[in-house]
Design a protein around this motif. Sequence first.
Motif: not given
Length: 279
Positions: A256-258, A260-261
Motif C-alpha cells: 500500500t505505502n509503495q 501510494r508513493s
Amino acid sequence: MNKTMNTGNGVVTAGSKKGWLTQEEIEVVKKQFFPPNAKPEEMNYCFEVAKQFNLNPITKQIYFVPRKSQDDNGMWHEKIEPLVGRDGFLAIAHRSGKFGGIESTSTLKEVPKLIDGEWKMTTDLVAIAKVWRTDSQMPFVVEVFYSEYVQRKKSGEPTRFWAEKPHTMLKKVAESQALRKAFNISGLYSPEEVGVGISDTGDVIIDTETVEAQVDVEAENQKLIQQEIDALAQLGLNCEYKDGFVKVVGSTYGKTNQLRSLGYSYHTNKKIWIKKLSA
C-alpha cells in the motif's frame, strides 16, 4: 442583454449574441479558423473563451492554434488552444474604459545570469512595456529578456521569427504581459510566448523548428507508460494501460505505502489500484 465579467480592476463587457458572432459567422470560423482534425469539445472551449472576452477570431483578435503540451502527470497532448494577440489584449483594455496608453522599448542591459553554478553579469536584449490606466497614477511595467523567451531549433539557433525580428517579438511579449497585468487578465497567452509566429498580414505561422513542435507525442507518452511498467515491476506487479489510466495487476498485499508513493489510488468499489496519466 450583455454579460459582464469583473476583471478585478475594471469591468470588461463580454459579447451578447448580437455583439459577438452570429451563428453563420461561427460556422465560418469552424471551417476556416480551425485545423481539419479539431475536436468539437476543443472548438467549444475556444469559442467560450473568445466569447467571454468578446474577442473576434475573424478580425484576428484571438487565434485557435494546435499545440503540444504536457499535463500535470507528464503526458503529452495535442490540442487546440486559444491564443490572444497583442491587438486582442488591447481590445480588452479599451473596452474596460480605463486604458490610458501603452509604450514599449527594447535595449541591451547587463543582467545577472547563473552560469556553471556561478552568477555572472551578461548582456541581454530586454523589452520594457508600460501600460497606463486612467484610474492609476503609476504605469504597470513589465521587463522581459530575450534569453528567457527566444524560441530555438534543436541546433540551438533562433527560429525564423526570433532570428528575423527579435525586437518585435520580444516587445510583443512584454506588451501582452503588461496589458494582462494592468487589467488583471488571466488564463490567456500570446502566440509569441509559446513559440507561435504571427505574420505581417496577421496569419498564424507555427514554427515547426521549435523544440516543442518536434515532440513525438506517441513516443514520449510510451516512455512515460514504460516508466510505470518498470516501477511496478520492481514491486513484482504488472499493469494495464487504457484510456489514460494505469491499472495495477497482481496481488498488492503489503504494498500500500509503495503504491501510494508512486501516485496510485485505491478504488474500493472496484477494488483496484489505478493512476491517471492523462486528461
